[in-house]
Every structure is written in C-alpha cells, then in structure tokens.
Design a protein around this motif. Structure first.
Motif: not given
Length: 138
Positions: A1-3
């Motif tokens: 998951m992208t921050d």
C-alpha cells in the motif's frame, strides 16, 4: 500500500522586505542565504524543513496564525541576541509564560527550552521563565 501521508518540506514566510527578514533568520538560525529565485530568498538547508521568504506587496495584518518555536538553552541570552539582530520582545504575551519575540517585520515566534518543560493543563501557561513572565534580564 502506498503511504499517502504528507510531509512538511518548506516553511515560507511572506514579507515586504524578503532580503532583510531572510538576513535576520539566517543569522539567528546559522543558516546562510543559499539562493534567490524570483520573489523568494532561501536559507541553506539544515535539519527539518527548508526555510524561504517570499516578497509580497503588503504586510499581513493581524496576529500570525502559525509561528515558529525556536529552542535556546538560555532564553534570556537568546532574547538579547534577537534584539541585537533587529527583533523585539512582545510583552503583551508575557502572562502566558512564553518568551514571544518578533522578527523585523513583526512575524511572531517563541523561544523555548530545548528539553521538556511544564505547561499548565488548564490554561496552557508555561513556567520556564519564572514568575515574572520574562527572562531575568528583561
């Protein structure tokens, strides 16, 4: 998951005389002026966010909505240095127990100890300056 969280990269201070205000902060923070681009004057990068000064046509009216807290082991000495550089003490905030100063254009900032200090849970008053509300040299 992208921050997806954002990070503060730079703090920009609007000022009528960007050169003068940048020179004040450069001396105070020990971060010389590094660049000038259009209406901006930039200090040398150091720890934390970058600091830039944007030339604007008119001063911002009213109280700052955001301000710096700068750390000093000896707030009384820092106050004298700030005043020698063209800043001033804002006595109207003394009741809060914080040392509140202003740069040459009136941008407010607090001088606080580098380590922890007590702040009252009820009214947010600090205690690091003693009972007089300002450094002993005031």
């Amino acid at each position: 998951m992208t921050d997806t969280h954002l990070a503060i990269k730079d703090l920009i201070i609007d000022c009528v005389d960007a050169e003068r205000v940048a020179a004040f902060w450069a001396e105070l923070l020990g971060r010389p002026v590094a660049a000038r681009t259009g209406p901006y004057v930039w200090l040398t990068r150091g720890p934390g966010p970058g600091v830039g000064f944007q030339q604007v046509a008119a001063p911002t009216p009213g109280k700052n909505r955001v301000h710096f807290d700068v750390a000093a082991a000896d707030p009384a000495s820092a106050r004298r240095r700030i005043e020698a550089l063209g800043g001033r003490h804002l006595r109207e905030y003394a009741a809060g127990g914080f040392l509140v100063m202003a740069d040459p254009e009136g941008n407010e900032f607090c001088v606080i100890p580098p380590g922890p200090f007590e702040v009252d849970d009820d009214d947010g008053r600090a205690d690091y300056l003693g009972t007089a509300g300002s450094p002993a040299s005031a």
